[in-house]
Design a protein around this motif. Structure first.
Motif, PDB file in Angstrom:
ATOM      1  N   ARG A   1       0.856  -1.192   0.000  1.00 29.93           N
ATOM      2  CA  ARG A   1       0.000   0.000   0.000  1.00 29.93           C
ATOM      3  C   ARG A   1       0.892   1.243   0.000  1.00 29.93           C
ATOM      4  O   ARG A   1       2.080   1.171   0.337  1.00 29.93           O
ATOM      5  N   ILE A   2       0.307   2.359  -0.363  1.00 35.51           N
ATOM      6  CA  ILE A   2       0.995   3.647  -0.285  1.00 35.51           C
ATOM      7  C   ILE A   2       0.256   4.463   0.761  1.00 35.51           C
ATOM      8  O   ILE A   2      -0.970   4.609   0.694  1.00 35.51           O
ATOM      9  N   ALA A   3       1.005   4.944   1.751  1.00 37.15           N
ATOM     10  CA  ALA A   3       0.395   5.725   2.836  1.00 37.15           C
ATOM     11  C   ALA A   3       1.418   6.720   3.363  1.00 37.15           C
ATOM     12  O   ALA A   3       2.618   6.584   3.119  1.00 37.15           O
ATOM     13  N   GLY A   4       0.925   7.691   4.123  1.00 36.58           N
ATOM     14  CA  GLY A   4       1.779   8.784   4.577  1.00 36.58           C
ATOM     15  C   GLY A   4       2.152   8.735   6.044  1.00 36.58           C
ATOM     16  O   GLY A   4       1.892   7.760   6.755  1.00 36.58           O
ATOM     17  N   ALA A   5       2.747   9.832   6.477  1.00 35.16           N
ATOM     18  CA  ALA A   5       3.305   9.950   7.818  1.00 35.16           C
ATOM     19  C   ALA A   5       2.274   9.731   8.918  1.00 35.16           C
ATOM     20  O   ALA A   5       2.596   9.158   9.960  1.00 35.16           O
ATOM     21  N   ALA A   6       1.054  10.169   8.707  1.00 40.82           N
ATOM     22  CA  ALA A   6       0.026  10.001   9.745  1.00 40.82           C
ATOM     23  C   ALA A   6      -0.199   8.525  10.060  1.00 40.82           C
ATOM     24  O   ALA A   6      -0.347   8.141  11.225  1.00 40.82           O
ATOM     25  N   VAL A   7      -0.200   7.686   9.031  1.00 40.47           N
ATOM     26  CA  VAL A   7      -0.385   6.245   9.232  1.00 40.47           C
ATOM     27  C   VAL A   7       0.833   5.650   9.925  1.00 40.47           C
ATOM     28  O   VAL A   7       0.711   4.817  10.828  1.00 40.47           O
TER      29      VAL A   7
END
Length: 124
Positions: A103-109
């Motif tokens: 998956r592609i996800a950001g800093a919050a995750v």
């Protein structure tokens, strides 16, 4: 597990072919933990983001290291693999480009996973 508590290991790989030993260490620790039955979340950031693409991990070579493609497969089979949103965007990598299961996800995750109860985060 101690006291029935579920533990999670969050491993952030920040290096790729630019720092092969550090890269291999991150993948080795993540795969070893996954094989031991620990819940693992492997984050691919910086140059390691390239390993979210098909065939890239298989092309990585480091003497006396387990094949990166096999290590990645172990983590994908039992845990989670995430490519950093910004890192992927800087390399023109989109959701349709990555290996199935990544998956592609950001800093919050990442922060949510790293500070969750029972989590241990390691950055390589």
């Amino acid at each position: 597990m101690l006291g029935g508590m579920t533990r999670t290991l969050v491993v952030k790989a920040t290096a790729g072919a630019d720092a092969p030993e550090r890269c291999a260490q991150a993948f080795t620790v993540a795969a070893t933990a996954a094989a031991a039955g620990i819940d693992v979340s492997l984050w691919l950031t910086g140059e390691s983001t390239w390993f979210a693409l098909p065939g890239r991990a298989e092309s990585f070579e480091l003497p006396h290291s387990a094949p990166l493609g096999e290590l990645l497969h172990v983590v994908l089979a039992t845990g989670r693999v995430t490519a950093c949103t910004q890192c992927a965007a800087r390399r023109d990598i989109g959701p349709d480009d990555v290996i199935p299961g990544v998956r592609i996800a950001g800093a919050a995750v990442f922060v949510e996973e790293a500070v969750a109860d029972g989590a241990q985060a390691l950055v390589y």
